[in-house]
Write an enzyme that holds these catalytic residues in place. Structure first.
Site, PDB file in Angstrom:
ATOM      1  N   LYS A   1       0.800  -1.214   0.000  1.00  8.82           N
ATOM      2  CA  LYS A   1       0.000   0.000   0.000  1.00  8.82           C
ATOM      3  C   LYS A   1       0.835   1.267   0.000  1.00  8.82           C
ATOM      4  O   LYS A   1       1.827   1.361   0.715  1.00  8.82           O
ATOM      5  CB  LYS A   1      -0.873   0.031   1.250  1.00  8.82           C
ATOM      6  CG  LYS A   1      -2.197  -0.585   1.017  1.00  8.82           C
ATOM      7  CD  LYS A   1      -2.962  -0.718   2.293  1.00  8.82           C
ATOM      8  CE  LYS A   1      -4.231  -1.464   2.031  1.00  8.82           C
ATOM      9  NZ  LYS A   1      -5.199  -0.704   1.230  1.00  8.82           N
TER      10      LYS A   1
ATOM     11  N   HIS B   1     -12.051 -11.225  12.249  1.00 10.47           N
ATOM     12  CA  HIS B   1     -10.981 -11.634  11.343  1.00 10.47           C
ATOM     13  C   HIS B   1     -10.269 -10.394  10.857  1.00 10.47           C
ATOM     14  O   HIS B   1     -10.895  -9.380  10.566  1.00 10.47           O
ATOM     15  CB  HIS B   1     -11.557 -12.409  10.151  1.00 10.47           C
ATOM     16  CG  HIS B   1     -10.603 -12.513   9.006  1.00 10.47           C
ATOM     17  ND1 HIS B   1      -9.489 -13.306   9.049  1.00 10.47           N
ATOM     18  CD2 HIS B   1     -10.567 -11.886   7.803  1.00 10.47           C
ATOM     19  CE1 HIS B   1      -8.813 -13.160   7.918  1.00 10.47           C
ATOM     20  NE2 HIS B   1      -9.441 -12.302   7.145  1.00 10.47           N
TER      21      HIS B   1
ATOM     22  N   ASP C   1     -16.056  -9.150  10.824  1.00  7.79           N
ATOM     23  CA  ASP C   1     -14.757  -8.978  10.168  1.00  7.79           C
ATOM     24  C   ASP C   1     -14.253  -7.550  10.301  1.00  7.79           C
ATOM     25  O   ASP C   1     -14.980  -6.598  10.035  1.00  7.79           O
ATOM     26  CB  ASP C   1     -14.885  -9.281   8.666  1.00  7.79           C
ATOM     27  CG  ASP C   1     -15.063 -10.765   8.393  1.00  7.79           C
ATOM     28  OD1 ASP C   1     -14.519 -11.580   9.164  1.00  7.79           O
ATOM     29  OD2 ASP C   1     -15.741 -11.106   7.407  1.00  7.79           O
TER      30      ASP C   1
ATOM     31  N   HIS D   1      -3.808 -16.680  -0.760  1.00  5.50           N
ATOM     32  CA  HIS D   1      -3.602 -15.754  -1.873  1.00  5.50           C
ATOM     33  C   HIS D   1      -2.893 -16.411  -3.048  1.00  5.50           C
ATOM     34  O   HIS D   1      -2.749 -15.817  -4.104  1.00  5.50           O
ATOM     35  CB  HIS D   1      -2.836 -14.530  -1.397  1.00  5.50           C
ATOM     36  CG  HIS D   1      -3.528 -13.844  -0.243  1.00  5.50           C
ATOM     37  ND1 HIS D   1      -3.352 -14.257   1.054  1.00  5.50           N
ATOM     38  CD2 HIS D   1      -4.428 -12.838  -0.210  1.00  5.50           C
ATOM     39  CE1 HIS D   1      -4.104 -13.503   1.852  1.00  5.50           C
ATOM     40  NE2 HIS D   1      -4.766 -12.636   1.112  1.00  5.50           N
TER      41      HIS D   1
ATOM     42  N   GLU E   1      -3.947 -13.498   9.814  1.00  2.00           N
ATOM     43  CA  GLU E   1      -2.899 -13.989   8.927  1.00  2.00           C
ATOM     44  C   GLU E   1      -1.573 -14.132   9.673  1.00  2.00           C
ATOM     45  O   GLU E   1      -1.244 -13.303  10.507  1.00  2.00           O
ATOM     46  CB  GLU E   1      -2.723 -13.015   7.767  1.00  2.00           C
ATOM     47  CG  GLU E   1      -1.903 -13.542   6.624  1.00  2.00           C
ATOM     48  CD  GLU E   1      -0.417 -13.344   6.794  1.00  2.00           C
ATOM     49  OE1 GLU E   1       0.330 -13.926   6.015  1.00  2.00           O
ATOM     50  OE2 GLU E   1       0.001 -12.629   7.713  1.00  2.00           O
TER      51      GLU E   1
ATOM     52  N   ILE F   1     -12.795 -18.711   6.909  1.00  2.00           N
ATOM     53  CA  ILE F   1     -12.975 -17.286   7.201  1.00  2.00           C
ATOM     54  C   ILE F   1     -14.321 -16.743   6.708  1.00  2.00           C
ATOM     55  O   ILE F   1     -14.750 -15.677   7.117  1.00  2.00           O
ATOM     56  CB  ILE F   1     -11.800 -16.463   6.610  1.00  2.00           C
ATOM     57  CG1 ILE F   1     -10.464 -17.061   7.051  1.00  2.00           C
ATOM     58  CG2 ILE F   1     -11.861 -15.005   7.007  1.00  2.00           C
ATOM     59  CD1 ILE F   1     -10.265 -17.162   8.557  1.00  2.00           C
TER      60      ILE F   1
HETATM   61  N1  GLN Z   1     -15.487 -12.994   5.571  1.00  2.00           N
HETATM   62  C1  GLN Z   1     -14.780 -12.445   4.487  1.00  2.00           C
HETATM   63  C2  GLN Z   1     -14.444 -13.539   3.468  1.00  2.00           C
HETATM   64  O1  GLN Z   1     -14.189 -14.611   3.857  1.00  2.00           O
HETATM   65  C3  GLN Z   1     -13.502 -11.782   4.908  1.00  2.00           C
HETATM   66  C4  GLN Z   1     -12.775 -11.185   3.750  1.00  2.00           C
HETATM   67  C5  GLN Z   1     -11.526 -10.452   4.103  1.00  2.00           C
HETATM   68  O2  GLN Z   1     -10.954 -10.648   5.134  1.00  2.00           O
HETATM   69  N2  GLN Z   1     -11.045  -9.613   3.239  1.00  2.00           N
HETATM   70  O3  GLN Z   1     -14.372 -13.300   2.288  1.00  2.00           O
HETATM   71 ZN    ZN Z   2      -8.848 -11.532   5.331  1.00  2.00          ZN
END
Ligand code: GLN
Ligand code: ZN
Length: 758
Positions: A109, A644, A602, A697, A668, A434
């Protein structure tokens, strides 16, 4: 004489022409010369927009086919070893995106924006070598059109500050290698014309610099400003105040200083010094990072204040930063509410504002022509209409906020977790994901069809329910223990909620470059935020009814809703955030009343919102934590709250995250080389945590063995009772096949470790 200045302009094109041609080129559907042709047309159009608006200082070298930090690496010859066999566009795009043999350079970023730059990779051994072709060509391209541009260049201190050393050392230690290349560059540029104006961007000056870096400023600018008599240098900063650097820069032979008076009001403290030095001040007063029409009356007040110190001859009026960070033009907004549209100003409209403000300020109201007077009136009307519009001001929301008493949930974590554990009955090393599962072309199509009215609600709901069924069965088969519904109904975690909240608006064409050819279209918060009705309860309860296992409710937290939107500028961010928190709080309650036992809120963008200046961090943290807690304040003790956060450095904020008091956080770690684990060991962590055991990713499938190893690393720092096992982010960008194998491996790894432990 107009005396105005635009830091830089957007490049992607008002119809994202650059994106389209680049993506065509990358998929071998056109030649590079086609890309160059489109690029030329775009540059030309953007220069003409600025010229027609009456901008005095128009930039060249603000254009880029991918990223301007990458352009600079090429200019300086800072080419990482692995790419040296390549050249031209092959080299350029390989560094940006990798190719079949080579991994791309890292991307990160740009300060606190959502723009991402390609991180330069430097090493002591490298020989740097100037390649000024792009800069020279772009200057001449504009000149051929009759436009004499200032040349934009990212400065050496920012370049070094944002680079990384592949040979592990301090990047600033390479200053002596890099500066001579800049000197050569300036020599080349001096040959281009009788007089050259050079804008050197040093946004790193708005961060807290240590004395070692500060000590580089004077020698750097003493040197650069004396390379050639015919180059005038403006050192330009943005996004915050740059008071420490200004103290040094006033004693160098540069021509001008660019300061941001929108996001760095403290810059006003430097006025005396600047006045004393008789340098030109480029006052950034039109916000380059937001979409609201400028409040011209207020801006004129700021300028009046500035000119109590700085003589008008030494003042230029400009944008607060490059207009790269704002959408292109309102021209294509056809469906927006007309009142709302009348409050907005995108890039092209901001050019008009800058020209208008400078004419008004320097030449007086009597100098304005009819059209300009009209424009000024439109601005005044916009300000008054925003101040009183019922679209914005909602008495109910305001009284709810001012009568708030319950700011956080009841019960202490240590008591809550006991109740939750016995009620929910999950084992140590509980497995979960997630939230999202792969977004297939079919579900994207179904969402589009429903939006366009080609399918009715029942058909749409069936599509989504089928997908949810599939996700639930899949997770059961995998052996996952806490399930999710898969988020098929969401295009984006902010947009989905924004569309259902009062006070949120959407543009048709408000694209902003995020990286390379990627653009985002952030929603905007124009008014008081409130919830019309339950937003997620139907989907989640449907999913819960398909299984005996627990399905997590899935919400986006207030800070993320804020950080990924354009936010109204007539209320402090902390107040807007509070309103969003209240809306989410109601949703949490509805979910729990509907029998949902775990709710995840989140905060993917929590870290992103951090201020650039350390002194401002405590205030941000205080309201960001306050509003997360407020958003889950309706949760009963037995309702387990998860959160998250996406990847970024957490080590310095781990205690702040802990103070958010979520029962469980998934986070993460894998990608950052387990940095986070050290901090868990060092300072401990109170609540339960799921440090992602593999990187979603990448399409790579993690093996059972490597996940076992990863889990064992976690067990070295935290007891099994405190640990959850999960991927490191949502799975929506992955393919089903990858998700299938990866999650099965993850579950198997947990089985192995559990057996070994028992
Ligand atoms: N709950 C969202 C997903 O799983 C979280 C996305 C994120 O952290 N960017 O897509
Ligand atoms: Zn994420």
């Amino acid at each position: 004489m107009q005396k105005n200045y635009v830091t830089g302009f957007a490049r992607i094109g008002e119809k994202r022409e650059l994106k389209k041609i680049l993506e065509n080129f990358w998929s071998n559907n056109c030649n590079f010369s086609d890309v160059e042709e489109v690029a030329h047309e775009l540059k030309k159009r953007h220069w003409l927009y600025q010229k027609d608006a009456g901008i005095t200082y128009i930039s060249s070298n603000d254009f880029s086919l991918y990223d301007n930090m990458l352009d600079l690496s090429i200019t300086l010859g800072a080419i990482p070893q692995r790419f040296r066999a390549l050249d031209g566009e092959d080299l350029y795009f390989a560094m940006a995106r990798g190719n079949k043999d080579l991994t791309a350079c890292e991307m990160t970023k740009w300060f606190n924006t959502n723009y991402h730059y390609i991180v330069p990779e430097l090493s002591l051994e490298d020989e740097y070598k100037l390649n000024a072709t792009k800069i020279i060509n772009e200057y001449n391209e504009a000149k051929a059109l009759g436009i004499k541009t200032k040349i934009n260049l990212i400065g050496p201190i920012t370049f070094l500050g944002l680079s990384k050393r592949v040979d592990r050392g301090d990047t600033y230690a390479l200053h002596a290698k890099i500066l001579p290349i800049y000197e050569q560059l300036l020599q080349e540029l001096s040959k281009l014309d009788d007089e050259i104006t050079l804008q050197i961007d040093e946004p790193i000056f708005v961060t807290d610099l240590d004395t070692k870096v500060l000590s580089l400023i004077k020698p750097t600018y003493d040197t650069l400003a004396t390379v050639s008599d015919n180059i005038k240098i403006a050192v330009v900063t943005y996004f915050e105040h740059a008071n420490e650097a200004v103290k040094v820069l006033v004693n160098t032979p540069i021509w001008a200083l660019g300061l941001d008076f929108v996001h760095g009001k403290e810059n006003l403290d430097s006025l005396d010094l600047i006045a004393g030095s008789a340098k030109t001040l480029i006052a950034g007063v039109v916000d380059g990072r937001n979409i609201w029409k400028n409040n011209i009356t207020q801006t004129i007040e700021v300028l009046n204040h500035i000119t109590t110190k700085i003589v008008k001859e030494n003042l230029l009026i400009g944008s607060s930063c490059s207009l790269l960070h704002t959408p292109f033009t309102l021209k294509y907004e056809k469906t927006m509410h007309t009142d709302i549209k009348s409050w907005l100003s995108y890039g092209v409209e901001k050019l008009d504002e800058i020209a208008l403000i400078s004419k008004l300020f320097f030449e007086g109201k009597e100098s304005l022509n009819k059209e300009e007077i009209e424009k000024l009136k439109t601005h005044e009307t916009a300000s008054t209409s925003r101040a009183s519009s019922s679209l914005i001001h909602d008495q109910k929301v305001q009284s709810k906020v001012s009568n708030l008493t319950k700011m956080q949930r009841e019960g202490l974590y240590k008591d809550r977790i006991k109740i939750q554990k016995s009620l929910l009955g999950y084992k140590p090393l509980a497995t979960t994901t997630i939230g999202s599962f792969p977004q297939t072309p079919q579900i994207r199509q179904a969402r589009r069809d429903f939006k366009n009215g080609t399918i009715d609600e029942a058909t749409y709901r069936n599509h989504m329910r089928n997908y949810i069924d599939h996700c639930i069965t899949f997770q059961e088969e995998c052996g996952l223990e806490v399930l999710v519904h898969g988020e098929p109904e969401r295009n984006d975690m902010v947009e989905y909620f924004g569309e259902q909240l009062n006070g949120y608006g959407f543009s048709q064409n408000g694209w902003v470059q995020s990286y390379g050819s990627r653009c985002v279209k952030p929603p905007f918060i124009y008014g008081d935020v409130s919830r019309q009705k339950a937003m997620t309860v139907d989907w989640i309860t449907y999913a819960q009814n398909q299984t005996n296992l627990i399905v997590k409710g899935m919400l986006t937290g207030p800070v993320t809703m804020l950080n990924w939107s354009f936010v109204r500028d007539d209320l402090p961010r902390s107040e807007v955030s509070k309103q969003i928190a209240l809306a989410i709080c109601d949703e949490v309650d509805d979910l729990q009343q509907a029998g949902i036992k775990i709710i995840q809120v989140d905060e993917a963008a929590f870290k992103e919102g951090y201020p650039l200046r350390k002194s401002k961090i405590p205030t941000y943290e205080a309201w960001a934590v306050r509003d997360f807690k407020l958003s889950v304040s309706s949760a009963k003790e037995q309702t387990q709250i998860h959160t998250h956060m996406c990847y970024s450095e957490f080590n310095d904020i781990i205690k702040t995250i802990e103070s958010m008091d979520a029962d469980v956080i998934t986070i993460e770690t894998a990608r950052s080389g387990n940095e986070l684990l050290k901090i868990f060991q060092k300072v401990g962590y109170a609540q339960e945590v799921g440090p992602g055991v593999y990187d979603i990713h990448s399409p790579r499938i993690p093996s059972v063995e490597e996940i076992v190893v990863q889990i064992k690393l976690l067990l070295e720092v935290l007891p099994k009772e405190q640990l959850w096992i999960n991927p490191d982010c949502g799975l929506k960008t992955r393919k089903w096949d990858e998700v299938n194998q990866s999650l099965k491996n993850m579950v198997k790894a947990v089985q192995i470790v559990r057996e070994e432990l028992s």
